[in-house]
Design an enzyme around this catalytic site. Structure first.
Site, PDB file in Angstrom:
ATOM      1  N   SER A  79       0.979  -1.246   0.018  1.00 44.57           N
ATOM      2  CA  SER A  79      -0.253   0.011   0.036  1.00 44.57           C
ATOM      3  C   SER A  79       0.781   1.288   0.068  1.00 44.57           C
ATOM      4  O   SER A  79       2.088   1.004   0.113  1.00 44.57           O
ATOM      5  CB  SER A  79      -0.972  -0.086   1.131  1.00 44.57           C
ATOM      6  OG  SER A  79      -0.121   0.210   2.343  1.00 44.57           O
ATOM      7  N   GLY A  94     -10.621  -4.501   3.334  1.00 39.88           N
ATOM      8  CA  GLY A  94     -10.512  -5.481   2.033  1.00 39.88           C
ATOM      9  C   GLY A  94     -10.306  -4.933   0.721  1.00 39.88           C
ATOM     10  O   GLY A  94     -10.166  -6.039  -0.206  1.00 39.88           O
ATOM     11  N   ALA A  95     -10.232  -3.915   0.336  1.00 38.55           N
ATOM     12  CA  ALA A  95     -10.196  -3.415  -0.885  1.00 38.55           C
ATOM     13  C   ALA A  95      -8.792  -3.841  -1.366  1.00 38.55           C
ATOM     14  O   ALA A  95      -8.826  -4.104  -2.627  1.00 38.55           O
ATOM     15  CB  ALA A  95     -10.328  -1.934  -0.913  1.00 38.55           C
ATOM     16  N   GLY A  96      -7.870  -3.561  -0.820  1.00 38.82           N
ATOM     17  CA  GLY A  96      -6.560  -4.342  -1.314  1.00 38.82           C
ATOM     18  C   GLY A  96      -6.525  -5.833  -1.357  1.00 38.82           C
ATOM     19  O   GLY A  96      -5.776  -6.159  -2.373  1.00 38.82           O
ATOM     20  N   ASP A  97      -7.198  -6.340  -0.641  1.00 37.34           N
ATOM     21  CA  ASP A  97      -7.287  -7.953  -0.987  1.00 37.34           C
ATOM     22  C   ASP A  97      -7.749  -8.135  -2.243  1.00 37.34           C
ATOM     23  O   ASP A  97      -7.561  -9.064  -3.010  1.00 37.34           O
ATOM     24  CB  ASP A  97      -7.932  -8.539   0.198  1.00 37.34           C
ATOM     25  CG  ASP A  97      -7.278  -8.328   1.591  1.00 37.34           C
ATOM     26  OD1 ASP A  97      -5.988  -8.348   1.611  1.00 37.34           O
ATOM     27  OD2 ASP A  97      -8.008  -8.154   2.317  1.00 37.34           O
ATOM     28  N   ASN A 111      -8.080  -2.860  -9.781  1.00 37.33           N
ATOM     29  CA  ASN A 111      -8.571  -1.542  -9.455  1.00 37.33           C
ATOM     30  C   ASN A 111     -10.407  -1.536  -9.525  1.00 37.33           C
ATOM     31  O   ASN A 111     -10.895  -1.153  -8.576  1.00 37.33           O
ATOM     32  CB  ASN A 111      -8.298  -0.349 -10.454  1.00 37.33           C
ATOM     33  CG  ASN A 111      -6.819   0.186 -10.056  1.00 37.33           C
ATOM     34  OD1 ASN A 111      -6.073  -0.338  -8.984  1.00 37.33           O
ATOM     35  ND2 ASN A 111      -6.311   0.839 -10.946  1.00 37.33           N
TER      36      ASN A 111
END
Length: 392
Positions: A190, A240-243, A267
């Site tokens: 991140s 959890g957006a990154g996952d 994305n």
């Protein structure tokens, strides 16, 4: 050179390995418990991989106190409790704290050892620990049995205060994992974690992806650097957006997309995740639209010059069209669902409440109404992302 059969649509049969524990997350605001949910990157990643029909084995550990039902059952460690995080949020910003959230690991389930991994070979692997459960020797074993390994940097650089479990970060060179960097395919970080990596050094050895929230993501190879634009989204819960981004990136690469196009898919799923509470529920019709678009792109790729998709950092001539098709899929679904909700509301005044409950998907977490917390409630698991290496 990529063999002919590896460029065909059946590339989806490539099998992966996901390694990282599930956990319990408790949210605390100004000293009061305000919510709890299922945590662990594996839960969000499986949501994307399962939805797009990417088969994987999962190696996750929990204690006998594990409170959730999951699609991919974990191993139970009889001698330890499920990993538990407390995420402390504060209404009043404290300059001395330099952050709006303090994350503490209260319990840690047993680590995942090399012997816990299957005696099999995999096309790709994802090392996505959140609480120090992935050991250097475990990652080394993953590198032995997986052709390409995607690593979330938080699995490597998180350390925990021995007194209260507060999560801190250390430089990758001090983590005990740095010597494995040349064997890693993709390293995800991140924007908050990136300073601990030394991107310029890391990109000499592997591909690097840095997620930047509302600004999309940035991808790096040894010779290339590129910004991938985000999708429009109304942020309700960023957990959890990154996952989900990582899951989308992996799906794209497994299906044969170039790195920029795969990052675009990452994305897309990140944007879908921030618009729902807790573990997102992806509509089956939307997933079918995405699958259809991927199939179309695969057929297009198979008609073109042979290429190594995982190593291809060129932005395809269809990149903007791919983005437009994904946006179109969500708009058409929104229109359809809006009509559906209107019809349902005429016969059931409780439809809105039921819809919100359905989105929560059984993994309870309180939605922060304060706009400050809409931005800072990154949850017990810090932001994730990912990167990738060649599939050959």
């Amino acid at each position: 050179m990529v063999r002919e059969e590896q460029r065909q649509p059946d590339v989806v049969t490539r099998r992966g390995l996901v390694v990282g524990n599930y956990c319990h997350d408790i949210l605390i605001r100004d000293g009061l418990v305000v919510g709890e949910s299922l945590g662990g990157a594996a839960s969000f990643i499986s949501n994307v991989l399962d939805g797009l029909l990417i088969p994987c084995d999962y190696v996750c550990k929990v204690g006998s106190d594990f409170a959730y039902s999951v699609t991919h059952p974990p191993m139970t460690s009889p001698s330890s409790m499920t990993t538990l995080f407390h995420a402390h949020f504060f209404s009043n910003r404290d300059e001395s704290r330099h952050q709006d959230r303090v994350l503490r690991r209260i319990h840690a389930c047993g680590p995942i050892s090399p012997s816990d991994l299957p005696e099999s070979q995999f096309d790709f692997g994802l090392a996505v620990g959140v609480a120090g459960e992935i050991l250097p020797e475990t990652l080394e074993r993953m590198l032995d049995i997986c052709r390409t390994v995607f690593v979330d940097i938080q699995a490597l650089i998180r350390v925990f205060d021995p007194a209260d479990g507060t999560v801190k970060l250390v430089g990758l060179k001090e983590s005990g994992f740095f010597h494995l960097l040349p064997r890693i395919g993709f390293l995800k970080a991140s924007a908050e974690e990136a300073p601990y990596v030394d991107i310029e050094e890391a990109r000499k050895w592997c591909s690097v992806v840095v997620t930047e929230g509302k600004d999309g993501c940035r991808i790096y190879s040894k010779d290339e650097k590129m910004q991938i634009l985000p999708f429009p989204a109304v942020q309700i819960d960023p957990t959890g957006a990154g996952d989900s981004f990582l899951g989308g990136l992996v799906v794209g690469l497994v299906r044969g997309l170039s790195v920029p196009d795969a990052a675009l898919l990452g994305n897309f799923f990140g944007s879908l995740t921030v618009g729902q509470i807790g573990l997102p529920k992806f509509d089956s019709r939307l997933l079918q639209r995405v699958n259809d678009e991927l199939q179309r792109k695969i057929q297009c790729i198979s008609c073109c010059e042979t290429r190594n998709a995982g190593a291809d950092f060129r932005m395809s001539v269809e990149h903007k069209d791919f983005q437009a098709s994904l946006i179109g899929a969500t708009k058409s679904l929104t229109t359809y669902c809006g009509q559906e909700d209107q019809w349902s509301s005429q016969s059931s005044p409780e439809v809105k409440e039921q819809s919100v409950h359905h989105q929560n998907n059984g993994h309870q977490k309180l939605l922060f109404q304060d706009p400050v917390y809409e931005e800072t409630a990154q949850h017990i698991k810090a932001d994730n992302d990912i990167s990738a290496a060649p599939f050959v």
